[in-house]
Design a protein around this motif. Sequence first.
Motif, PDB file in Angstrom:
ATOM      1  N   UNK A 162       0.871  -1.178   0.000  1.00 21.34           N
ATOM      2  CA  UNK A 162       0.000   0.000   0.000  1.00 21.34           C
ATOM      3  C   UNK A 162       0.905   1.223   0.000  1.00 21.34           C
ATOM      4  N   UNK A 163       0.359   2.350  -0.415  1.00 23.78           N
ATOM      5  CA  UNK A 163       1.185   3.544  -0.443  1.00 23.78           C
ATOM      6  C   UNK A 163       0.372   4.816  -0.401  1.00 23.78           C
ATOM      7  N   UNK A 164       1.060   5.898  -0.073  1.00 27.60           N
ATOM      8  CA  UNK A 164       0.449   7.235  -0.064  1.00 27.60           C
ATOM      9  C   UNK A 164       1.556   8.276  -0.035  1.00 27.60           C
ATOM     10  N   UNK A 165       1.239   9.446  -0.551  1.00 28.33           N
ATOM     11  CA  UNK A 165       2.116  10.600  -0.385  1.00 28.33           C
ATOM     12  C   UNK A 165       1.569  11.374   0.809  1.00 28.33           C
ATOM     13  N   UNK A 166       2.442  11.667   1.766  1.00 28.78           N
ATOM     14  CA  UNK A 166       1.987  12.316   3.001  1.00 28.78           C
ATOM     15  C   UNK A 166       2.789  13.594   3.251  1.00 28.78           C
ATOM     16  N   UNK A 167       2.157  14.574   3.902  1.00 28.80           N
ATOM     17  CA  UNK A 167       2.898  15.775   4.286  1.00 28.80           C
ATOM     18  C   UNK A 167       3.958  15.410   5.317  1.00 28.80           C
ATOM     19  N   UNK A 168       5.136  15.994   5.182  1.00 33.70           N
ATOM     20  CA  UNK A 168       6.256  15.687   6.073  1.00 33.70           C
ATOM     21  C   UNK A 168       6.757  16.957   6.732  1.00 33.70           C
ATOM     22  N   UNK A 169       6.843  16.919   8.038  1.00 38.77           N
ATOM     23  CA  UNK A 169       7.468  17.992   8.801  1.00 38.77           C
ATOM     24  C   UNK A 169       8.863  17.526   9.164  1.00 38.77           C
ATOM     25  N   UNK A 170       9.877  18.299   8.785  1.00 37.14           N
ATOM     26  CA  UNK A 170      11.257  17.957   9.136  1.00 37.14           C
ATOM     27  C   UNK A 170      11.679  18.875  10.275  1.00 37.14           C
ATOM     28  N   UNK A 171      11.963  18.279  11.405  1.00 39.66           N
ATOM     29  CA  UNK A 171      12.444  19.046  12.564  1.00 39.66           C
ATOM     30  C   UNK A 171      13.968  18.959  12.567  1.00 39.66           C
ATOM     31  N   UNK A 172      14.559  20.028  12.144  1.00 36.86           N
ATOM     32  CA  UNK A 172      16.013  20.052  12.004  1.00 36.86           C
ATOM     33  C   UNK A 172      16.696  20.043  13.363  1.00 36.86           C
ATOM     34  N   UNK A 173      17.828  19.330  13.462  1.00 40.36           N
ATOM     35  CA  UNK A 173      18.581  19.356  14.719  1.00 40.36           C
ATOM     36  C   UNK A 173      19.251  20.716  14.905  1.00 40.36           C
ATOM     37  N   UNK A 174      19.782  20.945  16.081  1.00 39.51           N
ATOM     38  CA  UNK A 174      20.518  22.183  16.321  1.00 39.51           C
ATOM     39  C   UNK A 174      21.740  22.270  15.418  1.00 39.51           C
ATOM     40  N   UNK A 175      22.171  23.472  15.116  1.00 42.05           N
ATOM     41  CA  UNK A 175      23.299  23.649  14.191  1.00 42.05           C
ATOM     42  C   UNK A 175      24.557  22.926  14.646  1.00 42.05           C
ATOM     43  N   UNK A 176      24.796  22.881  15.949  1.00 37.19           N
ATOM     44  CA  UNK A 176      26.014  22.249  16.455  1.00 37.19           C
ATOM     45  C   UNK A 176      25.829  20.777  16.812  1.00 37.19           C
ATOM     46  N   UNK A 177      24.636  20.235  16.570  1.00 38.78           N
ATOM     47  CA  UNK A 177      24.390  18.809  16.811  1.00 38.78           C
ATOM     48  C   UNK A 177      25.022  17.996  15.688  1.00 38.78           C
ATOM     49  N   UNK A 178      25.255  16.715  15.981  1.00 34.00           N
ATOM     50  CA  UNK A 178      25.767  15.821  14.940  1.00 34.00           C
ATOM     51  C   UNK A 178      24.717  15.695  13.843  1.00 34.00           C
ATOM     52  N   UNK A 179      25.158  15.641  12.596  1.00 33.74           N
ATOM     53  CA  UNK A 179      24.222  15.510  11.477  1.00 33.74           C
ATOM     54  C   UNK A 179      23.561  14.135  11.541  1.00 33.74           C
ATOM     55  N   UNK A 180      22.243  14.058  11.334  1.00 34.18           N
ATOM     56  CA  UNK A 180      21.545  12.775  11.451  1.00 34.18           C
ATOM     57  C   UNK A 180      21.653  11.881  10.220  1.00 34.18           C
ATOM     58  N   UNK A 181      22.302  12.358   9.144  1.00 36.92           N
ATOM     59  CA  UNK A 181      22.330  11.560   7.917  1.00 36.92           C
ATOM     60  C   UNK A 181      23.182  10.310   8.089  1.00 36.92           C
ATOM     61  N   UNK A 182      23.024   9.381   7.171  1.00 36.05           N
ATOM     62  CA  UNK A 182      23.695   8.082   7.264  1.00 36.05           C
ATOM     63  C   UNK A 182      25.183   8.149   6.930  1.00 36.05           C
ATOM     64  N   UNK A 183      25.658   9.285   6.501  1.00 37.43           N
ATOM     65  CA  UNK A 183      27.069   9.385   6.133  1.00 37.43           C
ATOM     66  C   UNK A 183      27.955   9.167   7.357  1.00 37.43           C
ATOM     67  N   UNK A 184      27.428   9.472   8.539  1.00 40.33           N
ATOM     68  CA  UNK A 184      28.115   9.245   9.813  1.00 40.33           C
ATOM     69  C   UNK A 184      29.563   9.761   9.800  1.00 40.33           C
ATOM     70  N   UNK A 185      29.708  10.963   9.285  1.00 45.82           N
ATOM     71  CA  UNK A 185      31.045  11.547   9.204  1.00 45.82           C
ATOM     72  C   UNK A 185      31.470  12.153  10.526  1.00 45.82           C
ATOM     73  N   UNK A 186      30.529  12.300  11.444  1.00 48.70           N
ATOM     74  CA  UNK A 186      30.826  12.974  12.696  1.00 48.70           C
ATOM     75  C   UNK A 186      30.768  14.485  12.551  1.00 48.70           C
ATOM     76  N   UNK A 187      30.382  14.949  11.372  1.00 46.71           N
ATOM     77  CA  UNK A 187      30.310  16.383  11.148  1.00 46.71           C
ATOM     78  C   UNK A 187      29.080  16.967  11.831  1.00 46.71           C
ATOM     79  N   UNK A 188      29.200  18.219  12.190  1.00 43.68           N
ATOM     80  CA  UNK A 188      28.056  18.917  12.751  1.00 43.68           C
ATOM     81  C   UNK A 188      27.035  19.167  11.650  1.00 43.68           C
ATOM     82  N   UNK A 189      25.783  19.300  12.061  1.00 42.51           N
ATOM     83  CA  UNK A 189      24.691  19.542  11.116  1.00 42.51           C
ATOM     84  C   UNK A 189      24.983  20.769  10.260  1.00 42.51           C
ATOM     85  N   UNK A 190      25.531  21.820  10.855  1.00 38.96           N
ATOM     86  CA  UNK A 190      25.777  23.062  10.118  1.00 38.96           C
ATOM     87  C   UNK A 190      26.841  22.897   9.036  1.00 38.96           C
TER      88      UNK A 190
END
Length: 199
Positions: A157-185
Amino acid sequence: MEMTQAPKEVVTTRVDAECIVLGDDTAGVILDCHGGLMAPGAPGGEGLQDLMLDSYREAGFIDLRPMLEVHDGGGLDLSTIPPTQGDQVRACLMGNKLSLTGPGGELLTGMRLGFTPHWYRYAARGALIVVVGRHLTGMVADDDKHLIRAMAMGQTVGATVPLTVRRPGRNSACPCAMRTGRKFKHCCGRPGALQEKPK
């Protein structure tokens, strides 16, 4: 103490997720459900009741079998999956955790996603295509044959849904899968990163 009702059977479930860009520019997530099957309660009932897919159907997700007719030898295009009526389902991405809420409550709670900055840029636009199915072995982005088979069996089953992206703080670790340890900013949150066209 006297019990008037039999205790409800506990049904265990597990969901695996794959983040994928659908069409040219739409963030999508493929959810592969395991468990969530229960024998029907009525005497003489046949087969199993799929509690997972049924909950998404009740929330307004559509059966994806008709999309196979459009496919017919061409590339499978899931970017045309319509939204639920009246935006009944909403998605929220907080860091790398995805939650889906429908009219009856939570459909998915805090599912950890592994995504790339490319996918995150598209997700930040505010729409997410959600495909929920069974027996989706492997990565759909690499080989869609298991998805096509599940669609033909009526197990998606499927649907297109509205998505709210709650961004982390600028100095937080980036949540992406690259796992570089870089800050979000310095990664997904760089100034202009969300407006860039992914390479």
